[in-house]
Design a protein around this motif. Structure first.
Motif, PDB file in Angstrom:
ATOM      1  N   GLY A 147       0.806  -1.215   0.000  1.00 23.34           N
ATOM      2  CA  GLY A 147       0.000   0.000   0.000  1.00 23.34           C
ATOM      3  C   GLY A 147       0.836   1.260   0.000  1.00 23.34           C
ATOM      4  O   GLY A 147       0.677   2.123  -0.854  1.00 23.34           O
ATOM      5  N   GLY A 148       1.753   1.354   0.945  1.00 20.60           N
ATOM      6  CA  GLY A 148       2.585   2.560   1.074  1.00 20.60           C
ATOM      7  C   GLY A 148       3.462   2.773  -0.130  1.00 20.60           C
ATOM      8  O   GLY A 148       3.612   3.901  -0.618  1.00 20.60           O
ATOM      9  N   ALA A 191       1.671   4.119  -3.101  1.00 19.68           N
ATOM     10  CA  ALA A 191       1.410   5.552  -2.934  1.00 19.68           C
ATOM     11  C   ALA A 191       2.624   6.375  -3.346  1.00 19.68           C
ATOM     12  O   ALA A 191       2.496   7.384  -4.040  1.00 19.68           O
ATOM     13  CB  ALA A 191       1.044   5.852  -1.487  1.00 19.68           C
ATOM     14  N   ILE A 232       3.046   6.133  -7.242  1.00 20.72           N
ATOM     15  CA  ILE A 232       2.055   6.921  -7.977  1.00 20.72           C
ATOM     16  C   ILE A 232       2.353   8.408  -7.846  1.00 20.72           C
ATOM     17  O   ILE A 232       2.291   9.154  -8.820  1.00 20.72           O
ATOM     18  CB  ILE A 232       0.630   6.585  -7.498  1.00 20.72           C
ATOM     19  CG1 ILE A 232       0.268   5.182  -7.983  1.00 20.72           C
ATOM     20  CG2 ILE A 232      -0.376   7.596  -8.019  1.00 20.72           C
ATOM     21  CD1 ILE A 232      -1.012   4.635  -7.434  1.00 20.72           C
ATOM     22  N   LEU A 236       2.977  10.961 -10.912  1.00 21.69           N
ATOM     23  CA  LEU A 236       2.133  12.156 -11.042  1.00 21.69           C
ATOM     24  C   LEU A 236       2.962  13.420 -10.913  1.00 21.69           C
ATOM     25  O   LEU A 236       2.704  14.421 -11.556  1.00 21.69           O
ATOM     26  CB  LEU A 236       1.053  12.164  -9.958  1.00 21.69           C
ATOM     27  CG  LEU A 236      -0.105  11.185 -10.121  1.00 21.69           C
ATOM     28  CD1 LEU A 236      -1.034  11.299  -8.931  1.00 21.69           C
ATOM     29  CD2 LEU A 236      -0.849  11.455 -11.396  1.00 21.69           C
ATOM     30  N   ASP A 274      -5.480   0.014  -9.998  1.00 18.67           N
ATOM     31  CA  ASP A 274      -4.521   1.026  -9.557  1.00 18.67           C
ATOM     32  C   ASP A 274      -4.100   1.961 -10.667  1.00 18.67           C
ATOM     33  O   ASP A 274      -4.029   3.177 -10.503  1.00 18.67           O
ATOM     34  CB  ASP A 274      -3.247   0.321  -9.064  1.00 18.67           C
ATOM     35  CG  ASP A 274      -3.198   0.238  -7.558  1.00 18.67           C
ATOM     36  OD1 ASP A 274      -4.239   0.555  -6.944  1.00 18.67           O
ATOM     37  OD2 ASP A 274      -2.159  -0.131  -7.014  1.00 18.67           O
ATOM     38  N   GLU A 298      -6.249   5.140 -13.847  1.00 15.50           N
ATOM     39  CA  GLU A 298      -6.290   6.598 -14.012  1.00 15.50           C
ATOM     40  C   GLU A 298      -4.988   7.146 -14.549  1.00 15.50           C
ATOM     41  O   GLU A 298      -4.976   8.144 -15.269  1.00 15.50           O
ATOM     42  CB  GLU A 298      -6.666   7.267 -12.683  1.00 15.50           C
ATOM     43  CG  GLU A 298      -8.109   6.984 -12.321  1.00 15.50           C
ATOM     44  CD  GLU A 298      -8.681   8.009 -11.349  1.00 15.50           C
ATOM     45  OE1 GLU A 298      -8.478   9.215 -11.568  1.00 15.50           O
ATOM     46  OE2 GLU A 298      -9.309   7.583 -10.367  1.00 15.50           O
ATOM     47  N   LEU A 299      -3.872   6.461 -14.190  1.00 14.76           N
ATOM     48  CA  LEU A 299      -2.581   6.892 -14.742  1.00 14.76           C
ATOM     49  C   LEU A 299      -2.571   6.711 -16.260  1.00 14.76           C
ATOM     50  O   LEU A 299      -2.034   7.542 -16.985  1.00 14.76           O
ATOM     51  CB  LEU A 299      -1.449   6.086 -14.111  1.00 14.76           C
ATOM     52  CG  LEU A 299      -1.160   6.362 -12.641  1.00 14.76           C
ATOM     53  CD1 LEU A 299      -0.082   5.416 -12.142  1.00 14.76           C
ATOM     54  CD2 LEU A 299      -0.715   7.803 -12.437  1.00 14.76           C
ATOM     55  N   SER A 357     -12.570  -1.148  -6.273  1.00 12.73           N
ATOM     56  CA  SER A 357     -11.667  -0.003  -6.378  1.00 12.73           C
ATOM     57  C   SER A 357     -10.818   0.120  -5.123  1.00 12.73           C
ATOM     58  O   SER A 357     -11.134  -0.456  -4.081  1.00 12.73           O
ATOM     59  CB  SER A 357     -12.485   1.267  -6.577  1.00 12.73           C
ATOM     60  OG  SER A 357     -13.214   1.521  -5.399  1.00 12.73           O
ATOM     61  N   ALA A 358      -9.750   0.893  -5.240  1.00 12.51           N
ATOM     62  CA  ALA A 358      -8.861   1.115  -4.100  1.00 12.51           C
ATOM     63  C   ALA A 358      -9.628   1.719  -2.934  1.00 12.51           C
ATOM     64  O   ALA A 358      -9.334   1.455  -1.768  1.00 12.51           O
ATOM     65  CB  ALA A 358      -7.721   2.035  -4.515  1.00 12.51           C
ATOM     66  N   ASP A 359     -10.614   2.528  -3.260  1.00  8.17           N
ATOM     67  CA  ASP A 359     -11.413   3.199  -2.230  1.00  8.17           C
ATOM     68  C   ASP A 359     -12.184   2.168  -1.412  1.00  8.17           C
ATOM     69  O   ASP A 359     -12.144   2.170  -0.182  1.00  8.17           O
ATOM     70  CB  ASP A 359     -12.370   4.168  -2.934  1.00  8.17           C
ATOM     71  CG  ASP A 359     -13.104   5.035  -1.949  1.00  8.17           C
ATOM     72  OD1 ASP A 359     -12.493   5.415  -0.934  1.00  8.17           O
ATOM     73  OD2 ASP A 359     -14.283   5.335  -2.197  1.00  8.17           O
ATOM     74  N   SER A 380      -9.931   0.087   0.729  1.00 10.40           N
ATOM     75  CA  SER A 380      -9.469   0.708   1.965  1.00 10.40           C
ATOM     76  C   SER A 380     -10.581   0.723   3.014  1.00 10.40           C
ATOM     77  O   SER A 380     -10.321   0.566   4.204  1.00 10.40           O
ATOM     78  CB  SER A 380      -8.903   2.097   1.675  1.00 10.40           C
ATOM     79  OG  SER A 380      -9.713   3.101   2.195  1.00 10.40           O
ATOM     80  N   ASP A 381     -11.843   0.862   2.568  1.00  6.39           N
ATOM     81  CA  ASP A 381     -12.961   0.762   3.512  1.00  6.39           C
ATOM     82  C   ASP A 381     -13.014  -0.623   4.137  1.00  6.39           C
ATOM     83  O   ASP A 381     -13.232  -0.775   5.346  1.00  6.39           O
ATOM     84  CB  ASP A 381     -14.289   1.034   2.790  1.00  6.39           C
ATOM     85  CG  ASP A 381     -14.591   2.517   2.718  1.00  6.39           C
ATOM     86  OD1 ASP A 381     -13.822   3.296   3.327  1.00  6.39           O
ATOM     87  OD2 ASP A 381     -15.574   2.896   2.068  1.00  6.39           O
ATOM     88  N   ARG A 384     -22.018   0.696  -0.993  1.00  2.61           N
ATOM     89  CA  ARG A 384     -21.409   1.901  -1.558  1.00  2.61           C
ATOM     90  C   ARG A 384     -20.308   1.558  -2.561  1.00  2.61           C
ATOM     91  O   ARG A 384     -19.789   2.436  -3.248  1.00  2.61           O
ATOM     92  CB  ARG A 384     -20.844   2.715  -0.394  1.00  2.61           C
ATOM     93  CG  ARG A 384     -20.319   4.059  -0.785  1.00  2.61           C
ATOM     94  CD  ARG A 384     -19.967   4.875   0.439  1.00  2.61           C
ATOM     95  NE  ARG A 384     -18.999   4.194   1.259  1.00  2.61           N
ATOM     96  CZ  ARG A 384     -18.864   4.382   2.577  1.00  2.61           C
ATOM     97  NH1 ARG A 384     -19.633   5.216   3.218  1.00  2.61           N
ATOM     98  NH2 ARG A 384     -17.956   3.739   3.263  1.00  2.61           N
ATOM     99  N   ASP A 398     -17.686   0.388  -5.483  1.00  3.22           N
ATOM    100  CA  ASP A 398     -17.634   0.532  -6.933  1.00  3.22           C
ATOM    101  C   ASP A 398     -16.393  -0.138  -7.482  1.00  3.22           C
ATOM    102  O   ASP A 398     -15.671  -0.788  -6.753  1.00  3.22           O
ATOM    103  CB  ASP A 398     -17.670   2.004  -7.347  1.00  3.22           C
ATOM    104  CG  ASP A 398     -16.564   2.813  -6.696  1.00  3.22           C
ATOM    105  OD1 ASP A 398     -15.791   2.247  -5.902  1.00  3.22           O
ATOM    106  OD2 ASP A 398     -16.478   4.010  -6.986  1.00  3.22           O
TER     107      ASP A 398
END
Lengths: 410, 287
Positions: A64-65, A68, A71, A75, A90, A93-94, A373-375, A378-379, A408, A410
């Motif tokens: 995970g770290g 981050a 990415i 970016l 992951d 979007e890149l 998704s990553a979101d 993480s939840d 919720r 996606d």
């Protein structure tokens, strides 16, 4: 003083000459445990032998770290030459932002479509018909690793599946062993829960929840059983106080813990400790219940670079990763499965053979990171790490919140 | 045009303040109302991110932890800092040596502090182990592994690191007190501790305000200490808001959620800063 100047000049010259003959690529990854580092050295050796230069940039921060950091470097306009990223969403979007190299020409030339098995690996590298990454191995997290020594010390036979393991827990506890070793980091709680889910609920409910995001199934009977099983697992792992996954694996290797649910990357650690599958340790894919594995894994992505030389070197590296020899050398050290079915893995051990057999039978699931998704991930991790470490949280409460996350998702 | 040169010279600073501080803050607040994921976008979703934020248990736990950590570290740092400064101010021997010792932890980063205290509080080889090997075999002292106590384990490290600086600020304040005041109170026969509480402390109001702002800003951004000591564990028992922001922005790739959380942090900073500004600037007119 003159001497120093001469030395400096010489250093600069040799530096320049090595630049002109070989292109240096910085490769970032998060393979830092013993077994992983041994495997990545194989890649580096192969790349150096082909005439280029591998500049190793290992990030000691866990998946995970590290992702981050990687990415934000891409970016932020400071891209590396190549980087490990879990294939999955992951990178989506890149790619959309045009920051990753299109590898379609390499893939066509090297015939990736034909050789890469299962084809879902290449699909997750594909975005709108173009290929953006080179898969390097197949990893599956649904394995239960058992220490023969721990069970021998407790005077009981090594279990053959999850329910036998749960039944054996009191005896292990009595012998002063930790029945189940679970590292306290969030992703490990989530991994353990997910492996239990597939074993207990079976394939269909798992698919409905994670692929179709069906909140009703998530709140239903099957998942109630899953949460009850997870509750049992949490009780027999409560005494463990380690953070990192390899610290937990080390306990299994030493025989201080009965077992650990961890991905097949744990195998590299057993191998490094000189242990033999089937003699010193046993592995049970799908916890010995549902013999299915997911086919996520690691892949290399290549950020867009301005320099034409480096771009050519990136493509050479991409082609090299898929080649037979590299695949064999890397995966034997890593304990993961090769991404092509036509390589000869005679030297593979028991566990890898089990994995290869499951792959050949096409008993595969999509990897979690490919379907959510990553979101959402993480939840789920937040929920699971809390459930795992807070004994006062009931299974009902956990399931209720699980339903909310899935609703919720996606 | 008076002082034209001075005005020109301050243009870079004004520019920095407007663009970087005000501009970026406005940008962040604006995007907290969008559903930005890995990259920022402009899809307006109203207060959705905030609703989700306050519906997330991890955020609630984080805010609660920050409140406990904040109140305790504010009170304890000020008390320890002032007591140490007062003791040093009694014209003791080796004052310089003690001052360096007390200030030394401040020279360490939070990461180092966190790691050191992670080891000290580790039951396998820290305080608990030492006490047990000295004969108290039933002693358990493992705050970092107890969800109810873990925030206090972090607090100990925070205070150890931060109170030296507060001591120095206080000591400077004490040195600024006119010696005649001490003589006058001695002539009147007022006890030393009473002099401190009723005479010296009221005179040091500006020093206290500075110390409070220093501590408060440290509290709101506490992140690295938690990361090094517990990484938020056990479970989510020691999570803090800054860590939530980082994790949502970079690990969960949900910028909107991270921005919403950081906007909430900005609000809490404003709550701290506005009374300070009032005390510092508004107070003078009343004098």
């Amino acid at each position: 003083m003159k001497m120093i100047k001469k030395l400096l000049a010489a250093a600069v010259l040799t530096g320049l000459s090595s630049l002109s003959s070989a292109t240096e690529l910085e490769v970032s990854h998060w393979w830092t445990s013993g077994g992983e580092a041994a495997a990545v050295t194989e890649l580096a050796k192969a790349f150096d032998a082909s005439g280029d230069k591998w500049k190793d940039s290992a990030i000691a921060a866990g998946g995970g770290g590290a992702a981050a950091i990687i990415i934000s470097r891409i970016l932020g306009g400071d891209p590396m030459g190549a980087t490990q990223l879990n294939h999955g969403r992951d990178a989506e979007e890149l790619i959309k932002a045009g920051l990753l190299q299109d590898l379609t020409d390499v893939a066509e030339k090297e015939n990736w479509r034909e050789i890469i098995r299962p084809s879902s690996l290449l699909d997750s590298c594909t975005f709108e018909g173009r290929i953006y990454c080179a898969p390097v191995n197949i990893h599956s997290p649904q394995w239960l690793w058992l220490s023969h020594k721990a069970f021998k010390d407790a005077g009981i036979p090594v279990p053959k599946n999850w329910s036998e393991f749960i039944a054996a827990a009191p005896a292990l506890d009595k012998a002063g062993k930790l029945p189940l070793a679970v590292g306290q980091q969030a992703w490990q709680s989530n991994l353990t829960f997910n492996a239990i889910t597939i074993a207990i609920s079976g394939l269909e409910p798992w698919k409905k929840v994670y692929v179709d995001k069906n909140a009703e199934v998530a709140g239903g009977e099957e998942f109630k059983k899953v949460f009850e099983a997870a509750d049992q697992a949490r009780k027999i792992s409560a005494k463990g106080k380690m953070q990192d996954w390899n610290a937990a694996t080390a306990m299994v290797i030493k025989g201080d813990a009965g077992g650990q649910i961890m991905g097949d990357w744990a195998q590299g650690e057993f191998q490094l400790a000189g242990q033999v599958a089937g003699e010193d340790y046993t592995c049970l894919p799908g916890l010995g219940v549902t013999e299915m594995i997911s086919t996520g894994g690691d892949a290399f992505y290549f950020p867009v670079l301005k320099d034409a030389e480096q771009t050519a070197a990136q493509k050479r590296l991409a082609a090299l990763i898929i080649q037979k020899d590299t695949q064999v050398a890397f995966n034997l050290k890593k304990g993961s499965l090769p991404i092509r079915g036509d390589v000869d893995l005679e030297t593979a051990n028991d566990c890898m053979k089990k994995g290869i057999k499951i792959l050949a039978g096409n008993n595969v699931l999509p990897d979690l990171s490919q379907v959510i998704s990553a979101d959402t991930m993480s939840d789920l991790e937040d929920l699971m790490v809390e459930f795992w470490n807070d004994p006062s949280m009931t299974t009902e409460e956990a399931q209720e919140r699980f339903v909310k996350v899935i609703a919720r998702a996606d | 045009m008076k002082n034209l040169n001075a005005k020109i010279a301050s243009i870079p600073m004004i520019f920095t303040a407007l663009v970087i501080f005000v501009g970026c803050t406005a940008w962040t607040i604006y995007h907290s109302f969008t559903n930005s994921r890995l990259l920022p976008n402009n899809n307006w979703v109203g207060f959705d991110q905030y609703e989700r934020l306050w519906d997330t248990k991890r955020w609630i736990v984080s805010v609660g932890n920050l409140a406990i950590y904040g109140v305790c570290s504010l009170v304890i740092s000020v008390i320890i800092g002032f007591v140490l400064a007062a003791l040093l101010d009694r014209k003791i021997r080796f004052e310089g040596v003690f001052r360096s010792i007390f200030l030394f932890p401040f020279a360490l980063s939070f990461i180092v502090t966190g790691l050191v205290w992670q080891w000290i509080l580790n039951p396998e080889f820290g305080v608990q182990k030492v006490l047990q090997s000295l004969g108290w075999e039933n002693v358990t002292f493992d705050p970092l592994y107890n969800p109810d106590l873990v925030i206090y384990g972090i607090l100990i490290a925070g205070i150890w690191q931060g109170s030296g600086l507060i001591m120095c600020v206080m000591l400077a304040g004490l040195r600024g007190i006119d010696g005649d005041i001490w003589k006058a109170t001695r002539v009147d026969g007022i006890k030393t501790w009473k002099t401190y509480i009723f005479v010296i402390i009221p005179m040091m109001k500006p020093v206290f305000v500075t110390a409070l702002v220093l501590i408060a800003s440290g509290i709101i951004k506490v992140y690295d200490l938690v990361l090094a000591q517990t990484s938020g564990g056990p479970g989510i028992a020691s999570e803090v808001p800054a860590k939530y922001v980082y994790d949502k922005m970079f690990n969960a790739q949900n910028l909107g959620q991270g921005f919403a959380a950081s906007t909430m942090m900005l609000v809490s900073v404003a709550i701290v800063l506005i009374p300070w500004a009032y005390l510092q600037f508004g107070g003078k007119k009343n004098d």
